[in-house]
Write a protein that holds these residues in place. Structure first.
Motif, PDB file in Angstrom:
ATOM      1  N   ILE A 144       0.812  -1.216   0.000  1.00 45.81           N
ATOM      2  CA  ILE A 144       0.000   0.000   0.000  1.00 45.81           C
ATOM      3  C   ILE A 144       0.844   1.264   0.000  1.00 45.81           C
ATOM      4  CG2 ILE A 144      -0.218   0.273   2.502  1.00 45.81           C
ATOM      5  CD1 ILE A 144      -3.032   0.662  -0.119  1.00 45.81           C
ATOM      6  N   VAL A 145       2.037   1.227   0.617  1.00 43.68           N
ATOM      7  CA  VAL A 145       2.866   2.436   0.715  1.00 43.68           C
ATOM      8  C   VAL A 145       3.283   2.952  -0.663  1.00 43.68           C
ATOM      9  CG1 VAL A 145       5.090   3.333   1.495  1.00 43.68           C
ATOM     10  CG2 VAL A 145       3.634   2.083   3.077  1.00 43.68           C
ATOM     11  N   PRO A 146       3.822   2.125  -1.582  1.00 38.43           N
ATOM     12  CA  PRO A 146       4.184   2.661  -2.903  1.00 38.43           C
ATOM     13  C   PRO A 146       3.009   3.252  -3.662  1.00 38.43           C
ATOM     14  CG  PRO A 146       5.167   0.495  -2.576  1.00 38.43           C
ATOM     15  CD  PRO A 146       4.199   0.705  -1.455  1.00 38.43           C
ATOM     16  N   VAL A 147       1.838   2.624  -3.529  1.00 45.00           N
ATOM     17  CA  VAL A 147       0.651   3.139  -4.235  1.00 45.00           C
ATOM     18  C   VAL A 147       0.281   4.521  -3.714  1.00 45.00           C
ATOM     19  CG1 VAL A 147      -1.797   2.725  -4.692  1.00 45.00           C
ATOM     20  CG2 VAL A 147      -0.193   0.801  -4.683  1.00 45.00           C
ATOM     21  N   LEU A 148       0.252   4.678  -2.386  1.00 47.25           N
ATOM     22  CA  LEU A 148      -0.139   5.963  -1.801  1.00 47.25           C
ATOM     23  C   LEU A 148       0.896   7.053  -2.088  1.00 47.25           C
ATOM     24  CD1 LEU A 148      -1.514   4.793   1.675  1.00 47.25           C
ATOM     25  CD2 LEU A 148      -2.827   5.486  -0.348  1.00 47.25           C
ATOM     26  N   VAL A 149       2.173   6.697  -2.019  1.00 46.11           N
ATOM     27  CA  VAL A 149       3.217   7.706  -2.268  1.00 46.11           C
ATOM     28  C   VAL A 149       3.149   8.193  -3.709  1.00 46.11           C
ATOM     29  CG1 VAL A 149       5.706   8.107  -2.364  1.00 46.11           C
ATOM     30  CG2 VAL A 149       4.722   6.861  -0.446  1.00 46.11           C
ATOM     31  N   ARG A 150       2.911   7.282  -4.655  1.00 44.79           N
ATOM     32  CA  ARG A 150       2.797   7.700  -6.065  1.00 44.79           C
ATOM     33  C   ARG A 150       1.620   8.646  -6.261  1.00 44.79           C
ATOM     34  NH1 ARG A 150       4.527   2.191  -7.353  1.00 44.79           N
ATOM     35  NH2 ARG A 150       6.521   2.307  -8.481  1.00 44.79           N
ATOM     36  N   LYS A 151       0.557   8.456  -5.483  1.00 45.94           N
ATOM     37  CA  LYS A 151      -0.605   9.344  -5.589  1.00 45.94           C
ATOM     38  C   LYS A 151      -0.341  10.711  -4.969  1.00 45.94           C
ATOM     39  CE  LYS A 151      -3.564   6.403  -7.480  1.00 45.94           C
ATOM     40  NZ  LYS A 151      -4.148   6.639  -8.827  1.00 45.94           N
ATOM     41  N   LEU A 152       0.451  10.732  -3.891  1.00 43.09           N
ATOM     42  CA  LEU A 152       0.641  11.966  -3.126  1.00 43.09           C
ATOM     43  C   LEU A 152       1.811  12.805  -3.619  1.00 43.09           C
ATOM     44  CD1 LEU A 152       0.084  10.558   0.490  1.00 43.09           C
ATOM     45  CD2 LEU A 152      -1.436  12.123  -0.738  1.00 43.09           C
ATOM     46  N   TYR A 153       2.925  12.142  -3.960  1.00 42.12           N
ATOM     47  CA  TYR A 153       4.159  12.876  -4.246  1.00 42.12           C
ATOM     48  C   TYR A 153       4.372  12.991  -5.747  1.00 42.12           C
ATOM     49  CZ  TYR A 153       9.065  14.257  -4.175  1.00 42.12           C
ATOM     50  OH  TYR A 153      10.254  14.930  -4.362  1.00 42.12           O
TER      51      TYR A 153
END
Length: 725
Positions: free
Chosen positions: A430-439
């Protein structure tokens, strides 16, 4: 029978051994003609089949899941689950997973993970613990201590039995630790290793990993006290660890630094020294004292830290073994970890599982908030703050490995191991997915107006960023700058960026040679490049200002360093070497697709104009400013029209002010042009009219009647050719 010495009763055991062992088969085709022959009765085909299944399933799932932003580790875990007892039918499990196959797979996986841990230590710059910066330091301390305090208090509060307390204490560091290898792999996966956020996360992870090392030793001492182990046992164990670290620091580390010192700059380390380090690594687990057995992987990590990172020693080790470790053994290890799964659903009726789920989830939340709070307090951009907090809270292969080893050692139950596997898989996915969305790394270019040569005044200092890959680029770029007529009235500010492929170093390095001395790390990378451009600056004293930089990073991330430097220096032009080089006779010398892809990424994201310098071999000969008066440089400008051509013509007019430059502009006009006038043509005419006022500049108008020429396509190209007579 009775043992008179201890009084303990021993029972005889029976084992069946097939001799000679069935290892190599006669091939699959024989099975169709011989009924007594079974291909899968042999160890080698079974092992090969399992490895093929692992990689086929992993790559198949990753081909689909990568479009959702999930990392390859998720696909490896799914492949392992499909090959586990929880999914695979028992009759198939008996065929594939014989005892010898399981042992050999486990050995391969554990060896690969050991090499991975060792190389992670080799690539880590331990000096970052001291010079990581104030922000990285307090972020690492807060994000480690706050969740650790919460986890310890929760364990004591929720655990009602001595056994539960001991078991969950063993795995408690996994809840709050920040593992450097995990963060490093995540930043590479997200391709933000050399971004501003990536550098801060990298520095913080190194410091937090050092703190976690201290915490693990502390937890071991606390566990010894809880279990009632006497002090005369706990203290020697702790002393053994400290003595080992001390020995590595005063013996191995200085010896390796001496090897680096004796290796000439730019040369490779002696192969004997490299293999000596490999031998020390391979036998270290068998030579360390028994008190260090439960810290075996920590010992390997410390051995890796003893190797000086970067060339010539660290780079050589990484280049020899990283491909084997990360490409073959680590995927097998991750898959075999999830192959231990016995059921698909979590057993929440188990009290240990409940306690684990609550404490692990809440500790991870506390860790996330302890990272996020200081960042928001310091007014960091909210999406960036959330992204950094998520990155520092991520779990990965290190946590998965510790769960696996504890499960194999019966420290944790299969149910708790199952919960830990779910915990790590969810975090790693989940962390890579969320970071790609946010950053969004290109967000720094938002609202920035692209700078052009046309916008710069003719007598103003022209800021140029020029990139160097290989020594041949130096002469070509200097010749081009010579023709660009640097004078005190038309000065140039040249920012030279030497691009070096990252090797043997985990963190990307950006060096400003105005601020660093020769004795500091990384200078020798660019020493010859700097000397050449310093000479060029001396030949044009007062007309050229030189700034030299070195960027050491992966090739796929170099474009970010180039664009960031152009943005910081307010550059109007970036000069990139072409991906092809030719010999002086015109034959092709080399073609580098890595440079081609880099140039395409720069063209896509550059905050200013970009020029591709094509060297056909005849401009590698140095053009001196004190050349004879009868020596001229002929410059041909092919003008098809459009914004790019107007930029190229502006640079060509600057060259034309040089008395030793003869500039000819060839204007191409399509025969199909019936005299229609649009805004682009008006701008073209205005630029050309201004160029006609220059007496040293000749303009020829050519009308092409060939139907095969696509002028619509050619309008996007601005071409400036340099040739020395």
């Amino acid at each position: 029978m009775n043992n008179s010495a201890g009084g303990h009763q021993r029972y005889p055991t029976e084992s069946c051994i097939l001799l000679p062992p069935k290892i190599n088969s006669d091939g699959l085709l024989r099975e169709f003609g011989d009924k007594d022959y079974k291909w899968l009765d042999y160890a080698s085909p079974r092992l090969q089949l399992i490895i093929v299944l692992i990689f086929v399933l992993t790559q198949g799932f990753h081909y689909v899941l990568k479009h959702l932003g999930l990392p390859i580790m998720t696909s490896q875990i799914i492949a392992g689950v499909l090959l586990s007892e929880a999914v695979l039918p028992k009759q198939w499990l008996g065929i594939f997973m014989s005892e010898d196959t399981v042992q050999l797979l486990g050995t391969l996986g554990e060896f690969g993970y050991t090499v991975f841990v060792f190389l992670s230590g080799v690539k880590m710059d331990i000096s970052m613990v001291i010079r990581g910066g104030a922000k990285a330091c307090y972020l690492a301390v807060i994000s480690t201590l706050a969740p650790m305090i919460y986890a310890m208090s929760s364990i004591v509060m929720f655990s009602h039995h001595q056994k539960e307390l001991t078991s969950i204490f063993y795995i408690s560091p996994l809840f709050y630790m920040t593992s450097f290898p995990v963060i490093h792999c995540l930043l590479i996966e997200l391709k933000i290793l050399n971004s501003e956020l990536g550098r801060l996360a990298h520095s913080t992870a190194i410091i937090a990993d050092f703190l976690a090392f201290i915490c693990i030793i502390g937890v071991s001492v606390v566990l010894g006290t809880i279990q009632g182990i006497p002090r005369y046992v706990v203290i020697p164990e702790l002393g053994t660890i400290l003595c080992f670290i001390f020995t590595v620091a005063i013996v191995l580390r200085p010896a390796m630094l001496l090897i680096v010192k004796l290796t000439p700059d730019g040369r490779q380390a002696n192969q004997t020294c490299i293999y000596a380090i490999v031998v020390v690594f391979l036998i270290s687990l068998r030579l360390i004292p028994e008190g260090l057995n439960k810290f075996s992987l920590m010992v390997i990590y410390v051995l890796g830290l003893a190797v000086p990172h970067g060339p010539p020693l660290g780079s050589a080790l990484v280049e020899k073994f990283e491909c084997m470790a990360t490409g073959l053994f680590v995927p097998i290890f991750v898959t075999t970890c999830s192959m231990r799964l016995q059921r698909l659903t979590l057993d929440f009726r188990n009290e240990m599982v409940k306690e684990y789920a609550v404490i692990a989830s809440m500790t991870l939340l506390v860790k996330f908030l302890s990272c996020l709070g200081p960042l928001l307090y310091k007014k960091m951009h909210k999406p960036d703050a959330f992204s950094l907090a998520l990155i520092l809270s991520a779990k990965g292969i290190i946590e998965l490995a510790v769960y696996t080893f504890m499960s194999d050692g019966k420290v944790v139950s299969p149910e708790v191991y199952h919960a830990g596997l779910v915990f790590v898989t969810f975090s790693a996915s989940i962390v890579p997915v969320l970071v790609r969305k946010l950053y969004d790394p290109p967000r720094k270019y938002a609202g920035y107006q692209i700078r052009k040569i046309m916008d710069a005044k003719i007598d103003a200092e022209l800021q140029i960023v020029t990139c160097i890959h290989i020594p041949n680029n130096v002469t070509s770029v200097i010749n081009m700058l010579n023709i660009s007529y640097p004078t005190t009235e038309t000065p140039l500010a040249v920012n030279v960026l030497h691009l070096v492929k990252l090797s043997g170093v985990a963190a990307p390095v950006s060096l400003s040679h105005q601020k660093r001395s020769k004795s500091q790390s990384g200078y020798w990378y660019s020493e010859n490049v700097i000397l050449s451009f310093k000479k060029f600056e001396g030949n044009h004293w007062g007309a050229v200002t030189l700034n030299a930089f070195t960027a050491i990073c992966p090739p796929e991330l170099m474009h970010d360093d180039i664009c960031t430097l152009a943005l910081d220096k307010l550059a109007s032009l970036i000069v990139l070497p072409f991906h092809r080089t030719w010999y002086i006779d015109g034959t092709l010398e080399s073609e580098d697709h890595t440079i081609r892809n880099l140039n395409l990424r720069v063209l896509e994201k550059a905050p200013c104009s970009v020029g591709i310098l094509i060297d056909h071999g005849n401009i590698r000969r140095p053009i001196h400013s004190d050349a004879p008066a009868e020596s001229y440089s002929n410059v041909a400008m092919l003008f098809f029209g459009g914004n790019d051509d107007r930029e190229a013509l502006t640079l060509a007019k600057r060259m034309a002010r040089n008395k030793k430059v003869r500039l000819t502009v060839e204007q191409f006009i399509a025969k199909s042009d019936k005299g229609e006038v649009d805004w682009e043509k008006i701008l073209d005419s205005e630029v050309l009219r201004d160029a006609k006022s220059n007496t040293t500049l000749k303009i020829h108008r050519l009308q092409d009647s060939k139907n095969g020429v696509n002028f619509q396509r050619l309008e996007s190209w601005g071409i400036c050719l340099l040739q020395k007579i």
